[in-house]
Enzyme design. Structure first.
Site, short mmCIF file in Angstrom:
data_model
loop_
_atom_site.label_atom_id
_atom_site.label_comp_id
_atom_site.label_asym_id
_atom_site.label_seq_id
_atom_site.Cartn_x
_atom_site.Cartn_y
_atom_site.Cartn_z
CD GLU A 78 1.16 -8.98 -1.48
OE1 GLU A 78 2.14 -9.68 -1.15
OE2 GLU A 78 1.20 -7.75 -1.58
CG HIS A 80 3.77 -6.59 -3.63
ND1 HIS A 80 3.16 -6.03 -2.54
CD2 HIS A 80 4.44 -5.58 -4.23
CE1 HIS A 80 3.42 -4.74 -2.48
NE2 HIS A 80 4.20 -4.44 -3.51
CB ILE A 111 4.63 -2.68 -7.22
CG1 ILE A 111 4.22 -3.85 -8.11
CG2 ILE A 111 3.80 -1.44 -7.54
CD1 ILE A 111 2.79 -4.27 -7.98
NE ARG A 112 4.97 4.36 -6.19
CZ ARG A 112 5.34 5.64 -6.13
NH1 ARG A 112 5.64 6.29 -7.23
NH2 ARG A 112 5.38 6.28 -4.98
NE ARG A 129 8.04 5.58 0.61
CZ ARG A 129 7.07 6.47 0.52
NH1 ARG A 129 6.97 7.44 1.38
NH2 ARG A 129 6.19 6.39 -0.45
CB CYS A 152 5.89 -3.50 -0.66
SG CYS A 152 6.34 -2.14 -1.76
N GLY A 188 0.86 -1.18 0.00
CA GLY A 188 0.00 0.00 0.00
C GLY A 188 0.89 1.21 0.00
CD GLU A 189 1.81 4.60 -2.13
OE1 GLU A 189 2.71 5.33 -1.67
OE2 GLU A 189 2.02 3.78 -3.05
CB SER A 190 4.89 3.56 3.68
OG SER A 190 5.60 4.50 2.92
#
Lengths: 193, 299
Positions: free
Chosen positions: A175, A173, A137-138, A108, A81, A49-51
């Site tokens: 998942e 990831h 992913i990023r 990051r 992530c 997600g977005e930290s």
């Protein structure tokens, strides 16, 4: 014996994908949104997600302290992530608050922005068998590991899977892949905790 | 290292999966981008003008100046999206070269091609596209969209179109899920969507990509409503920076999206907005002429 109950932090991110992978690997799963939810689980997975978003939401909804206390008391924790960034000791070149659950410094978006996001065949000796289809992913990498931290996988010379006791972090990831070996590995960590 | 692949379907759809449960906010300046990030936005959409102003100004709306988008990319750590005109290959290649994290091929800008959308599959950068119903959603996915948003009516401050489009997508999925297998070829023809995707929806009962809502969200309760109707996250365009207290609206809409199932939290989120702060002004969709509707662009 009842299967272990694993929590997946469900404030934001790819929650359902983790829930499904953990269930395929044999766990009972609860989504965690409140301190009361957290009290009911024996381990916690923090998804992708977005930290910056999730660190703010953890604080806003009173989850930061209870998670830190539980993990320091030995509750198994796995961050993917964003989850690894949240768990890190600190973030390189950013004054971003973290929970300091594992003695690593992360960078990051270290592998680049979205156009650099990639699927990589990753050697993970701890899993045995074939390389793991890792989805970055990023993605962050681990820039510094403390003496108690074990590096379980590297990509291009940078640590991307780390473990300190019952705390696990992955830059990628599992998942999203349908390959549940890392989820099974985490459940074995739980069983041994 | 052997076997590294960028721009795959998995990584393009994957970034949208990371944004689920979050709010993506339209911003026109670096300062607004920081307000959005501080409030807990999962991404920002970098624009020269928000939809309400595009609507008011009229004329041709194009891709924003790349220098503005680049400044915003440098000012926040969350993903940055930007819009291109429907079918505009030149704008899309430019934004990919700039390195934005997602491109919105958007009906909010004036279409460059009145017949065809972009062939999005070959790009490394992922695309999000709007849809009013399941057929539109599946056509965009067939073209390579890695994320879908209901169109709503951008810049209207009126949730009714977003509700209509989200229900249409959801009902379309439910109909396919209930349809006997022998009906799927005819349904594929009626939807104007590839049979392969139609069969996939019938089997999985959901889109193969993440579905957000857009176009008309202006209060915390609007966000909770759309999540209840099946949105996996929320785009807010004009609703934040056309309100009189953007920071308060931004934070409250984030909280309501996170905890949409918990009415107490949504209530508390709304209570956190000062009573004298005003939500954006809204438009009655029925009083807009056909040429003023953005949602009907690009089918």
């Amino acid at each position: 014996m009842a299967a272990p109950r694993v929590g997946v932090l469900a404030l934001q991110g790819d929650v359902v994908e983790h829930v499904q992978a953990l269930e395929r690997a044999g766990a009972h799963v609860t989504e965690v949104r409140t301190p009361a939810d957290l009290a009911r689980v024996a381990a916690l997975v923090v998804p992708g997600g977005e930290s910056t978003t999730v660190i703010r939401l953890l604080e806003r909804f009173g989850l930061t302290r209870p998670i830190v206390d539980r993990v320091r008391a030995g509750m198994p924790f796995w961050g993917t992530c964003m989850g690894m960034i949240v768990a890190a000791h600190d973030v390189a070149d950013l004054a971003q608050p973290t929970l300091d659950l594992i003695d690593v410094t992360v960078r990051r978006n270290a592998f680049g922005r979205q156009v650099d996001s990639a699927e990589v065949e990753l050697a993970i000796p701890a899993l045995g068998g074939a390389p793991f289809p890792a989805v970055f992913i990023r993605a962050p990498w681990v820039e510094r590991t403390g003496p108690a931290v074990e590096t379980l996988a590297e990509r291009d010379g940078h640590a991307v899977m780390v473990r300190q006791g019952s705390v696990l972090g992955t830059s990628f990831h599992p998942e999203l892949t349908g390959d549940d070996r890392v989820h099974a590995y985490f459940l074995r960590m739980m069983a041994a905790a | 290292m052997n076997g590294q692949a960028t721009g795959t379907e998995t990584v393009k759809r994957g970034l949208a999966q990371m944004l689920k449960g979050g709010v993506i906010m339209d911003v026109v300046t670096v300062e607004q981008a920081k307000v959005a990030e501080e409030a807990g936005a999962v991404a920002v959409m970098a624009l020269e003008r928000i939809p309400a102003d595009i609507r008011a100004d009229g004329g041709v709306a194009r891709m924003s100046h790349p220098a503005l988008i680049e400044r915003i990319m440098k000012s926040v750590t969350i993903p940055v999206m930007a819009k291109v005109r429907i079918g505009h290959i030149g704008e899309a290649r430019q934004l990919q070269a700039l390195g934005v994290d997602y491109i919105d091929e958007s009906e909010v800008l004036t279409p460059a091609d009145d017949l065809y959308h972009l062939d999005k599959a070959p790009y490394t950068v992922p695309f999000v596209c709007g849809a009013r119903d399941l057929g539109e959603a599946l056509r965009r996915i067939a073209e390579g969209a890695a994320m879908i948003r209901s169109k709503g009516e951008a810049g209207s401050g009126n949730i009714v179109e977003a509700v209509r489009h989200m229900r249409a997508i959801r009902d379309g999925i439910a109909e396919l899920a209930a349809a006997p297998r022998e009906e799927l070829v005819a349904r594929s023809r009626d939807l104007g969507a590839p049979l392969e995707l139609v069969r996939e929806i019938a089997a999985n009962k959901k889109l193969p990509v993440v579905l957000f809502c857009a176009g008309g969200v202006s209060t915390p309760a609007d966000a909770a409503l759309m999540m209840e109707l099946g949105a996996e996250g929320i785009f807010v365009g004009s609703g934040i920076f056309k309100s009189t207290n953007p920071a308060a609206f931004a934070r409250a809409i984030v909280d309501a999206t996170t905890h949409w199932q918990d009415a107490d939290v949504v209530l508390k989120a709304h209570m956190s907005i000062p009573e004298q702060a005003k939500a954006m002004d809204g438009l009655d969709i029925r009083q807009l002429a056909d040429h003023q509707l953005m949602a009907s662009r690009g089918t």
